[in-house]
Design an enzyme around this catalytic site. Structure first.
Site, PDB file in Angstrom:
ATOM      1  N   HIS A 258       0.860  -1.188   0.000  1.00  0.00           N
ATOM      2  CA  HIS A 258       0.000   0.000   0.000  1.00  0.00           C
ATOM      3  C   HIS A 258       0.893   1.233   0.000  1.00  0.00           C
ATOM      4  CE1 HIS A 258      -3.333   2.619   0.660  1.00  0.00           C
ATOM      5  NE2 HIS A 258      -2.672   3.199   1.645  1.00  0.00           N
ATOM      6  N   ASP A 260       1.047   5.148  -0.122  1.00  0.00           N
ATOM      7  CA  ASP A 260       0.410   6.461  -0.067  1.00  0.00           C
ATOM      8  C   ASP A 260       1.159   7.418  -0.988  1.00  0.00           C
ATOM      9  OD1 ASP A 260      -1.731   5.983   1.806  1.00  0.00           O
ATOM     10  OD2 ASP A 260      -0.156   5.581   3.257  1.00  0.00           O
ATOM     11  N   ASP A 370      -7.704   1.933   1.517  1.00  0.00           N
ATOM     12  CA  ASP A 370      -7.487   2.866   2.615  1.00  0.00           C
ATOM     13  C   ASP A 370      -8.067   4.226   2.274  1.00  0.00           C
ATOM     14  OD1 ASP A 370      -6.442   4.109   4.863  1.00  0.00           O
ATOM     15  OD2 ASP A 370      -4.510   4.500   3.921  1.00  0.00           O
ATOM     16  N   HIS A 580      -5.854  10.088  -1.022  1.00  0.00           N
ATOM     17  CA  HIS A 580      -6.590   9.935   0.248  1.00  0.00           C
ATOM     18  C   HIS A 580      -5.861  10.364   1.523  1.00  0.00           C
ATOM     19  CE1 HIS A 580      -4.814   5.745   0.029  1.00  0.00           C
ATOM     20  NE2 HIS A 580      -4.510   6.078   1.266  1.00  0.00           N
TER      21      HIS A 580
END
Ligand SMILES: [Zn+2]
Length: 1055
Positions: A258, A260, A370, A580
């Protein structure tokens, strides 16, 4: 006979623990044998780079000798090292690893190619030198790029604290050693047996079988006698070969990292994090043929393509093999609440088109593990892009209620359904551990309906994704009695198997997937929200104008060049900022420096593009007289008071001639009432004001503002005492004691941990109304077109509000232009409108539609939604009456017991200590209405508040029409939202419309452009088959269309 000893479970477990411990008894335990014959590097030299430079720039740097024990910094700086390695004779032919620990993130390079990421976190400190670069080579020359940050940034005091900008990082290890693979396999055997013995329930024998096997292995192993190694391994192997029954749950294991796109580090660092993580993944893929890796966010692929072309070529090869799997179909993993409907569409348009172009592949699942809540419009938008499957995980973070499903149908506001899955292990960062696979089946809520779930493993955010440990662990768990089966699979296999075997058994969830946490993110970093909304409108307008200029010039064979590349560039900047952690306001300050630079770029560039397009549309010529033109970029005719430019002299002259036509406002601007047709333009000719608005000061000191629709009585701190529709006595404001409209309120806002993210329910218990004005409230404008009051209110010794409350002739709402000087610490500013409306629910605008939520706290599910997101408006209504609150840049609302609250400003200090400090300006409005919010035009009014009519001074040659409407619709139920040029065809436009009331509708769409054909298309602008398109009726330039409730329809018009 050998004596059989009774085994004490705890001591036996701990014995195994110590046998493989990296900390204890290393001189005598198994782990201590993992690396042997360590040897120093021949030389290490160092270059302090001036920033995040390329490899080509770095190798030209001036390198000087260095050694372990040296420290490098400060935070976010970059250091390059050149390593010379010589393999000594005793290591030749062995598996030799480079062990490098700079206690930071780092990347190994050779010959301009990134080979593998390293990181002091999670022990990712070895690079398999001989395996990757050649078993028989004896000399190696490498570079290591050291980034002075760890994987989760450099937060001071806590992970999410603002970064410590002056950290240094010590090179604590730099050597080579032989990696003993046989020892490694034994460590994983013992670890897995230990974990099974520890975590499998006491109710079965299986845990004890693992315990005894493990103990026997340790007894058998003589670390100085290699012959015992294989015997012990065989013992474990026999245990792991004991299979499951057929009904056992299967975990579809997929590697994941994941990533970001920015968070506790800036965008530029993510570019490098991608290279570090994905190079690790490619190295593992070369070794482990069954390993699959899922990877989302087209933007990150583009970064790697542009910055690491060699790595990108390798990735492309594994994509072709179906092992490196692009997922998600969006440009970035965006916020799931705040982007507009069209921005959601573009996330998918830019994402899917990238994947199609680069990999010849459309993603079939939306991948958003997420984000902080999921709009109920997402299922329909996913389907516009051929996506019918959805994966997320974040809902497991909900604080109050446990979501009842892991595999289910999610149904959006229009009835579109997508097959949805939440990995039940409650993490997208699993490590291949026994405890996690047991937790996964324990948590799983859809037992009996489906016996499969997804298991995502790998360290995210620069932790370099899946590790070899995870893969080797999972090789033991493929099918072993006592645990669910763990098998290497793809998302495609998972969703297809569910569709094939279980889809008839699954339950359905209708509407929003609300995250009962992080609901401060609708408000934090107010300027980011404001710029997001503003840029969405600027791009909307410029696409319409540029498309009209393009089609007109196509028809007239004029010279206008459509700015394809520039619009793509600007959209991508906006889409990236919707990531996000950026749009929600939860990144460090450095990220917002970049974000605001991107927003400013969008605004400035849109201005230029608009001017060019307008000049082309109106055939601007320097030889003719300047004329004020009003441009309407909305799909209905508008009649509004506009601010005319004084520079032309035209309005001022006209005012002298006809004073009833215009008003000079308190700023010296000329105001005039004009009309302009739908999606078109008109010469700004002031219309005579038949029903002027008025303002009076009453003897009791209150002010009455009145226009043809409404009257408002306002006290000297700007609070509304009464708000009535003309001809109706009813006060829209509650008559309960102490209830005033436009009441500012402050709350203490101290969350449990996630500062920028969370506002907790208990903040509601700290309400303090602001009641002090700092200056006498005065009348500013007296009509006939605009009346206004200026109010100044004290927040605290350091913060204050200045507000202009105004009412325009012809406007259905009372407007509040607000400036706040804001210097607070963990306080939350809201504005309240306690209404007199009796209702069980309130309605909030969302992307291309609206959504209802309760106005009460009956259940824990209602109570948990004490702060919700909405877009340009929210309304509360009873039969034939209601009140709407509109805004130009806010997203947080809460409505309880008829009191509507709009969330204005927060003041968290982590991860950005300066978040929201300074001055803010924003506008909101209150609109009482009769009938329904639909019939009263709340939806259109909110668009108008957000996109005021613009007056431009242009020089049209004689003969150009005074006014023109390019497109219009005859039914206000249907919003013609977007007019853009087709992505693929030069002679085509895309029109996107949606049904906004929540009912069936028929609409006639009229074009004042000679299109030759019209077809329905999907979000990707691919023409739909005839069956869907056949319900279009086309007569001349009129298209008749039918809509289902909240349906989004895209049309492709050819010219
Ligand atoms: Zn994230």
């Amino acid at each position: 006979m050998e004596q059989v000893t009774l085994k004490h479970k705890r001591t036996t477990l701990e014995r195994a623990d110590k046998f493989i411990s990296p900390v204890y008894f290393n001189d005598v335990n198994l782990r201590g044998r993992l690396y042997r014959d360590s040897h120093p590097l021949k030389s290490i030299t160092h270059y302090a780079a001036p920033g995040r430079v390329s490899y080509q720039q770095a190798v030209k740097g001036k390198f000087t000798k260095t050694e372990t024990g040296q420290s490098f910094g400060p935070t976010w700086s970059t250091h390059w090292f050149q390593l010379e390695i010589e393999i000594p004779d005793n290591m030749k032919g062995e598996e030799v690893h480079l062990l490098w620990n700079s206690n930071s993130e780092a990347l190994v390079w050779q010959g301009g190619n990134p080979l593998q990421g390293l990181s002091g976190d999670y022990d990712r400190i070895s690079f398999p030198l001989s395996k990757v670069l050649g078993k028989n080579k004896t000399r190696f020359s490498l570079y290591v790029e050291m980034a002075c940050n760890r994987i989760l940034g450099e937060g001071k005091d806590s992970m999410i604290g603002p970064p410590d900008m002056n950290k240094t990082f010590t090179l604590s290890q730099a050597e080579i050693a032989v990696f003993d693979r046989e020892v490694y396999e034994l460590i994983i055997d013992v670890e897995t047996l230990h974990d099974m013995a520890k975590h499998i329930t006491e109710e079965t024998e299986r845990g004890y079988q693992a315990l005894y096997t493990m103990n026997q292995m340790i007894n058998m192993l003589d670390l100085d006698d290699r012959a015992t190694y294989s015997k012990a391994h065989q013992l474990a192997k026999k245990f792991f070969q004991q299979r499951n029954g057929q009904s056992q749950h299967t975990l579809y294991a997929m590697g994941h990292a994941h990533m970001d796109s920015a968070w506790l580090w800036p965008y530029a660092e993510t570019v490098r994090k991608c290279a570090r993580s994905w190079s690790c993944t490619i190295r593992l893929m070369e070794q482990y043929p069954h390993f699959t890796f899922t990877c989302s966010q087209a933007q990150q692929y583009e970064w790697v393509k542009d910055n690491y072309p060699g790595l990108y070529t390798q990735i492309k090869e594994f994509v072709k093999k179906g092992r490196f799997i692009p997922v998600g179909g969006t440009w970035v993993e965006m916020d799931g609440n705040i982007p507009s409907g069209e921005a959601f569409v573009r996330q998918f348009l830019y994402g899917q088109r990238f994947f199609m172009k680069e990999f010849n592949k459309k993603c079939s699942e939306f991948w958003l593990p997420d984000t902080f809540g999921y709009s109920p419009q997402l299922p329909q938008i996913m389907k516009l892009f051929g996506i019918s499957r959805f994966l997320t995980q974040k809902l497991s973070w909900s604080l109050v209620n446990k979501f009842p499903h892991h595999t289910f149908w999610w149904e959006g506001i229009d009835g579109s359904r997508v097959l949805s899955h939440f990995p039940p292990g409650d993490s997208y960062e699993m490590h291949g551990k026994v405890e996690e696979v047991l937790r996964t089946i324990k948590n799983y809520k859809d037992k009996g309906r489906s016996n499969k779930s997804v298991y995502l493993f790998g360290f995210g955010d620069g932790g370099n994704g899946p590790s070899e440990d995870m893969l080797v662990r999972m090789s033991r768990l493929q099918d072993v009695d006592g645990l669910p089966k763990v098998q290497s699979k793809t998302p495609q296999e998972f969703f297809s198997d569910v569709e094939k075997e279980d889809c008839g058994n699954l339950c359905r969830w209708r509407g929003e997937l609300y995250l009962e946490l992080h609901n401060g993110t609708y408000t934090t970093h107010a300027k980011v929200k404001k710029m997001n909304r503003f840029c969405e409108f600027r791009l909307h307008d410029v696409e319409f104008l540029a498309s009209m200029a393009h089609i007109q010039s196509l028809i007239k064979k004029a010279a206008y060049k459509f700015p394809t590349e520039e619009l793509h560039r600007l959209w991508k900047l906006l889409l990236l900022n919707q990531f996000h952690d950026v749009l929600p306001g939860t990144s460090i300050g450095l990220v917002y420096e970049d974000a605001h630079q991107y927003y400013d770029d969008i605004v400035g560039s849109c201005q230029k593009l608009s001017s060019n397009a307008l000049a082309s549309i109106i055939a601007d010529s320097a030889h003719s007289n300047p004329v004020s033109m009003v441009i309407n970029c909305m799909g209905w005719q508008r009649k509004e008071v506009v601010t005319m430019s004084q520079s032309t002299g035209t309005p001022a002259k006209k005012q002298k001639k006809s004073p009833e036509l215009v008003q000079i406002d308190s700023q010296g601007n000329t105001l005039a009432m004009v009309t302009v047709p739908s999606y078109g333009y008109a010469e700004a000719k002031p219309i005579k004001c038949e029903k002027p608005c008025s303002i009076d000061k009453k003897q009791n000191g209150t002010f009455i503002l009145r226009n043809e629709y409404l009257s408002a009585e306002i006290d000297n701190v700007g609070r509304i005492i009464t708000l009535t529709l003309n001809g109706d006595e009813r006060n829209a404001i509650s008559s309960e004691p102490g209830c005033y409209g436009n009441q500012f309120v402050m709350y203490d806002d101290i969350p449990l941990y996630w500062d920028a993210w969370d506002v907790m329910d208990y903040h509601l218990e700290t309400r303090k109304p602001l009641l002090l004005s700092t200056k006498k409230t005065t009348i500013q404008d007296q009509g006939p077109l605009r009346v206004s009051l200026v109010v100044e209110i004290k927040i605290s010794d350091q913060s204050s509000i200045k507000q202009v409350i105004s009412l325009d002739t012809g406007s259905p709402y009372l407007k509040f232009q607000t400036q706040v000087d804001w210097h607070e610490n963990r306080k939350f500013l809201k504005v309240e409108f306690p209404t007199s409306v009796h209702s069980m629910s309130a309605t909030y605008e969302i992307q291309f539609g609206h959504h209802q939520r309760t106005n009460h706290d009956n259940t824990s599910w209602d109570w948990a939604q004490f702060e919700v997101f909405g877009h340009k408006w929210a309304a509360i209504s009873e039969h034939n009456f209601g009140v709407a609150v509109l805004n130009d840049s806010k997203y947080g609302y809460s409505t309880r017991d008829g009191v509507m609250r709009l969330s204005l400003l927060r003041s968290p200090k982590s991860p950005d200590k300066d978040a929201d400090m300074g001055t803010h300006s924003f506008t909101y409005a209150v609109m009482p209405f009769q009938g329904t919010f639909q019939s009263a035009g709340v939806i259109q009014a909110a668009y108008e508040l957000n996109n005021p009519l613009d007056v431009h001074t242009l020089n049209p040659p004689k003969g150009v029409q005074e006014n023109k409407s390019f497109f219009s619709v005859d039914n206000p139920q249907v919003i013609l939202e977007t007019i853009k040029k087709s992505e693929d065809l030069d002679n085509a436009l895309i029109l996107r419309l949606y049904e906004s009331y929540g009912g069936q509708a028929k609409v006639k769409l009229t074009a004042d452009l000679p299109f030759t054909s019209v077809k329905r298309c999907n979000g990707l602008e691919e023409i739909l088959d005839n069956e869907v398109t056949s319900d279009l009726e086309v007569i001349g330039r009129q298209i008749t269309l039918s809509f289902k409730p909240f349906e989004i329809i895209s049309l492709l018009l050819k010219f």
